[in-house]
Design a protein around this motif. Structure first.
Motif, PDB file in Angstrom:
ATOM      1  N   THR A 147       0.928  -1.195  -0.005  1.00 17.63           N
ATOM      2  CA  THR A 147      -0.014  -0.004   0.020  1.00 17.63           C
ATOM      3  C   THR A 147       0.759   1.274  -0.006  1.00 17.63           C
ATOM      4  O   THR A 147       2.008   1.185   0.276  1.00 17.63           O
ATOM      5  CB  THR A 147      -0.746  -0.006   1.422  1.00 17.63           C
ATOM      6  OG1 THR A 147      -0.089   0.156   2.314  1.00 17.63           O
ATOM      7  CG2 THR A 147      -1.798  -1.236   1.266  1.00 17.63           C
ATOM      8  N   ARG A 148       0.241   2.344  -0.445  1.00 19.83           N
ATOM      9  CA  ARG A 148       1.060   3.519  -0.237  1.00 19.83           C
ATOM     10  C   ARG A 148       1.199   4.010   1.037  1.00 19.83           C
ATOM     11  O   ARG A 148       2.551   4.325   1.457  1.00 19.83           O
ATOM     12  CB  ARG A 148       0.066   4.483  -0.916  1.00 19.83           C
ATOM     13  CG  ARG A 148       0.874   6.132  -0.986  1.00 19.83           C
ATOM     14  CD  ARG A 148       0.059   7.033  -1.842  1.00 19.83           C
ATOM     15  NE  ARG A 148       0.497   8.395  -1.957  1.00 19.83           N
ATOM     16  CZ  ARG A 148      -0.042   9.419  -2.757  1.00 19.83           C
ATOM     17  NH1 ARG A 148      -1.330   9.216  -3.521  1.00 19.83           N
ATOM     18  NH2 ARG A 148       0.563  10.369  -2.751  1.00 19.83           N
ATOM     19  N   MET A 170       4.987  -6.096   9.306  1.00 20.65           N
ATOM     20  CA  MET A 170       6.135  -4.993   9.433  1.00 20.65           C
ATOM     21  C   MET A 170       5.579  -3.863  10.175  1.00 20.65           C
ATOM     22  O   MET A 170       6.333  -3.163  10.861  1.00 20.65           O
ATOM     23  CB  MET A 170       6.809  -4.748   8.407  1.00 20.65           C
ATOM     24  CG  MET A 170       7.541  -6.132   7.695  1.00 20.65           C
ATOM     25  SD  MET A 170       8.825  -5.722   6.211  1.00 20.65           S
ATOM     26  CE  MET A 170       9.571  -4.284   6.814  1.00 20.65           C
ATOM     27  N   LEU A 171       4.314  -3.316   9.792  1.00 23.01           N
ATOM     28  CA  LEU A 171       3.657  -2.177  10.236  1.00 23.01           C
ATOM     29  C   LEU A 171       3.460  -2.083  11.607  1.00 23.01           C
ATOM     30  O   LEU A 171       3.822  -1.344  12.294  1.00 23.01           O
ATOM     31  CB  LEU A 171       2.504  -1.846   9.488  1.00 23.01           C
ATOM     32  CG  LEU A 171       2.698  -1.201   8.052  1.00 23.01           C
ATOM     33  CD1 LEU A 171       1.303  -0.923   7.261  1.00 23.01           C
ATOM     34  CD2 LEU A 171       3.519   0.242   7.919  1.00 23.01           C
ATOM     35  N   LEU A 217      -8.475   6.793  11.513  1.00 20.72           N
ATOM     36  CA  LEU A 217      -8.934   5.515  11.122  1.00 20.72           C
ATOM     37  C   LEU A 217      -8.593   5.203   9.655  1.00 20.72           C
ATOM     38  O   LEU A 217      -8.362   4.103   9.261  1.00 20.72           O
ATOM     39  CB  LEU A 217     -10.267   5.046  11.508  1.00 20.72           C
ATOM     40  CG  LEU A 217     -10.489   5.166  12.924  1.00 20.72           C
ATOM     41  CD1 LEU A 217     -12.027   4.648  13.467  1.00 20.72           C
ATOM     42  CD2 LEU A 217      -9.497   4.080  13.863  1.00 20.72           C
ATOM     43  N   MET A 218      -8.898   6.414   9.071  1.00 13.18           N
ATOM     44  CA  MET A 218      -8.623   6.347   7.334  1.00 13.18           C
ATOM     45  C   MET A 218      -7.323   6.019   7.059  1.00 13.18           C
ATOM     46  O   MET A 218      -6.984   5.051   6.366  1.00 13.18           O
ATOM     47  CB  MET A 218      -9.163   7.383   6.856  1.00 13.18           C
ATOM     48  CG  MET A 218      -9.026   7.522   5.197  1.00 13.18           C
ATOM     49  SD  MET A 218      -9.428   9.216   4.562  1.00 13.18           S
ATOM     50  CE  MET A 218      -7.911  10.083   4.987  1.00 13.18           C
ATOM     51  N   GLN A 222      -5.903   2.826   5.348  1.00 15.35           N
ATOM     52  CA  GLN A 222      -5.089   2.741   4.088  1.00 15.35           C
ATOM     53  C   GLN A 222      -3.705   2.073   4.081  1.00 15.35           C
ATOM     54  O   GLN A 222      -3.427   1.376   3.268  1.00 15.35           O
ATOM     55  CB  GLN A 222      -4.815   4.366   3.677  1.00 15.35           C
ATOM     56  CG  GLN A 222      -6.192   5.003   3.296  1.00 15.35           C
ATOM     57  CD  GLN A 222      -5.759   6.273   3.023  1.00 15.35           C
ATOM     58  OE1 GLN A 222      -4.980   7.025   3.532  1.00 15.35           O
ATOM     59  NE2 GLN A 222      -6.993   7.084   2.168  1.00 15.35           N
ATOM     60  N   ALA A 223      -2.959   2.045   5.435  1.00 13.04           N
ATOM     61  CA  ALA A 223      -1.773   1.734   5.533  1.00 13.04           C
ATOM     62  C   ALA A 223      -1.862   0.183   5.440  1.00 13.04           C
ATOM     63  O   ALA A 223      -1.115  -0.792   4.955  1.00 13.04           O
ATOM     64  CB  ALA A 223      -1.167   2.274   6.669  1.00 13.04           C
ATOM     65  N   LEU A 224      -2.926  -0.388   6.065  1.00  8.74           N
ATOM     66  CA  LEU A 224      -3.035  -1.824   6.146  1.00  8.74           C
ATOM     67  C   LEU A 224      -3.956  -2.364   5.187  1.00  8.74           C
ATOM     68  O   LEU A 224      -3.863  -3.808   5.047  1.00  8.74           O
ATOM     69  CB  LEU A 224      -3.976  -1.995   7.442  1.00  8.74           C
ATOM     70  CG  LEU A 224      -3.285  -1.745   8.879  1.00  8.74           C
ATOM     71  CD1 LEU A 224      -4.309  -2.121   9.925  1.00  8.74           C
ATOM     72  CD2 LEU A 224      -1.860  -2.691   8.971  1.00  8.74           C
ATOM     73  N   GLY A 225      -4.217  -1.681   3.917  1.00  9.68           N
ATOM     74  CA  GLY A 225      -4.797  -2.210   2.816  1.00  9.68           C
ATOM     75  C   GLY A 225      -6.194  -2.460   2.828  1.00  9.68           C
ATOM     76  O   GLY A 225      -6.828  -3.198   1.987  1.00  9.68           O
ATOM     77  N   ARG A 226      -6.945  -2.028   4.132  1.00  7.92           N
ATOM     78  CA  ARG A 226      -8.319  -2.061   4.016  1.00  7.92           C
ATOM     79  C   ARG A 226      -9.103  -1.133   3.319  1.00  7.92           C
ATOM     80  O   ARG A 226     -10.403  -1.340   3.157  1.00  7.92           O
ATOM     81  CB  ARG A 226      -8.880  -2.022   5.484  1.00  7.92           C
ATOM     82  CG  ARG A 226      -8.037  -3.095   6.679  1.00  7.92           C
ATOM     83  CD  ARG A 226      -8.302  -2.613   8.087  1.00  7.92           C
ATOM     84  NE  ARG A 226      -7.682  -3.631   8.702  1.00  7.92           N
ATOM     85  CZ  ARG A 226      -7.445  -3.525  10.166  1.00  7.92           C
ATOM     86  NH1 ARG A 226      -8.116  -2.322  10.677  1.00  7.92           N
ATOM     87  NH2 ARG A 226      -6.836  -4.301  11.007  1.00  7.92           N
TER      88      ARG A 226
END
Length: 492
Positions: A147-148, A170-171, A217-218, A222-226
């Protein structure tokens, strides 16, 4: 877009973009920093690794930085130049994939999904990126994830590369600052004991949303790909160029002007559609022998009126050597500016338009920058009450606001022989004996202490308006601190 294919995103962060760019042009050894004036104080804008090792940091006062590091070398920052340099890097990065966008003012983001195999895989692509940027003298940190948001976090907090499907793991160990959150949100989360992304993801969502809003939460999703996040590449700049191939070669000036008129009609239509006007035009005439003739036209004002532009080409086209004939014509607007539609009255704007065309015609002969006008300046010092500006790049705005009339002719002070603080009854000036008929004054003008002007080191001046029996109307001044009389101007 790529069904069934894991999305792969690369984030490039240039932590010392500005200083690296400056050192590419003029390398120096030792600590180096760029300074930028903020709130009437010079502060560190960007610095190299050697300056960071001395304990300096961005935002630091430049005077404090010099106190900590006496060997510090500096130059003024150029944020606009840095933005242009980053734009050039973005265009260069399209060699790896077509989807390249900006990530703030010091980074790039690349969607390499389906493109990595062209560089020998992801490892080969990242290696090639590092080598090219390293040879260019640029410091870069690279992150790769699904993800971005994950790629951004890896580049700025660990420079990690996550295999497909392993980005969330990793995140979880990374700080919450890797979620692109505002500084106050990061500080508040740390006070709550939520220091890592994993701790934040395991916390109840409802209390977080109530306290921080939906943005937190957005960014997490976004970081987790949800939640999807697009990467929008920068569109290519519009191209303002038209061409015409001729069935038979032409050589007469009238024929070339007619062809130029047709090209102008098409080009001006493009300019009007985009709300722009041309400032610089280049007409390329290709001859049948393969040689090309170029006619450049620089306009005093942005234009998109073909009827007004065409006559301005006459001088340049008249000097063209057509040889055995011209078989292709190309017209390009090299420099364009915004030119929105304007409402005009019943009298139109013909006067200003004719003046602009006259400036353009004179500029084609002596150079557009050599046609100048005088503009008022905010200073009570006579020598600084005006500035000289190119007429093509300025407008006749404002008027001179002075408490008393100023002479039409102003020249450097010329001393005369006289004594006392009152104007003399007679004096010699430029080999003429003049007798005073009437005087008006004085007008006291004090020097501007923030400028070190050698002409004003004698202190304040008392100016007098003098009319002589011989018909000369002069502007005299007296310097009380260093007694003396001078003539500085003449009224009409």
């Amino acid at each position: 877009m790529f069904d069934g294919i894991n999305r792969r995103v690369v984030s490039l962060w240039f932590p010392r973009l500005a200083s690296d760019r400056a050192l590419r042009a003029r390398p120096v050894a030792g600590p180096f920093a760029l300074t930028l004036k903020e709130n009437n104080a010079n502060r560190i804008y960007c610095l190299n690794a050697a300056a960071e090792r001395e304990g300096l940091h961005r935002g630091m006062s430049f005077s404090d930085a010099r106190a900590f590091c006496i060997d510090l070398q500096s130059r003024p920052a150029d944020p606009l130049g840095d933005a242009r340099f980053l734009a050039a890097l973005r265009r260069w990065a399209t060699r790896y994939c077509p989807w390249v966008g900006y990530e703030g003012g010091d980074g790039l983001v690349m969607d390499i999904t389906g493109s990595a195999h062209l560089q020998g895989g992801e490892r080969g692509l990242l290696t090639d990126l590092r080598q090219h940027l390293g040879r260019a003298g640029l410091s870069v940190r690279i992150g790769l994830g699904d993800t971005r948001g994950a790629a951004w976090a890896f580049a700025r907090h660990g420079e990690g590369v996550a295999a497909p499907g392993e980005g969330a793991e990793m995140l979880s160990e990374m700080p919450v600052a890797g979620l692109r959150l505002p500084p106050d949100h990061i500080e508040a989360l740390q006070r709550l004991g939520l220091r890592t992304i994993g701790q934040l993801a395991a916390s109840p969502r409802a209390p977080l949303a109530r306290r921080f809003g939906p943005g937190l939460l957005m960014r997490l999703d976004q970081a987790l790909g949800r939640q999807p996040e697009e990467i929008s590449p920068e569109p290519d700049p519009p191209h303002y160029g038209v061409r015409m191939s001729l069935p038979e070669p032409i050589g007469l000036e009238a024929d070339v002007m007619a062809g130029t008129g047709r090209l102008l009609d098409r080009l001006c239509a493009k300019l009007k559609d985009r709300g722009t006007g041309a400032r610089t035009l280049c007409l390329t005439l290709r001859r049948v022998d393969g040689d090309s003739q170029h006619v450049e036209l620089r306009l005093a004002r942005p234009l998109r009126d073909a009827a007004r532009i065409l006559p301005l080409f006459e001088r340049g086209i008249g000097d063209v050597d057509a040889g055995f004939g011209i078989d292709q014509m190309r017209l390009e607007a090299v420099q364009v500016e915004k030119l929105p539609d304007e409402q005009i009255g019943h009298s139109g704007a013909g006067g200003q338009g004719r003046l602009d065309d006259l400036i353009t015609r004179i500029g084609t002969r002596i150079g557009l920058d050599n046609v100048v006008r005088y503009l008022p300046a905010d200073s009570h010092i006579p020598e600084r009450s005006f500035i000289v500006a190119p007429a093509a790049w300025s407008k006749p705005e404002g008027t001179w606001t002075v408490p008393r009339p100023r002479p039409l002719i102003l020249f450097p002070p010329e001393p005369i022989t006289a004594t006392g603080a009152q104007p003399p009854q007679s004096f010699r000036w430029r080999r003429m004996r003049l007798t005073i008929l009437r005087v008006s004054g004085p007008e006291r003008i004090a020097p501007e202490w923030w400028f070190d002007d050698p002409n004003w080191r004698s202190g304040m001046r008392d100016y007098w308006r003098v009319e002589t029996r011989q018909g000369r109307r002069l502007w005299l001044f007296y310097t009380p601190q260093n007694p003396g009389w001078f003539v500085q101007g003449e009224f009409a």
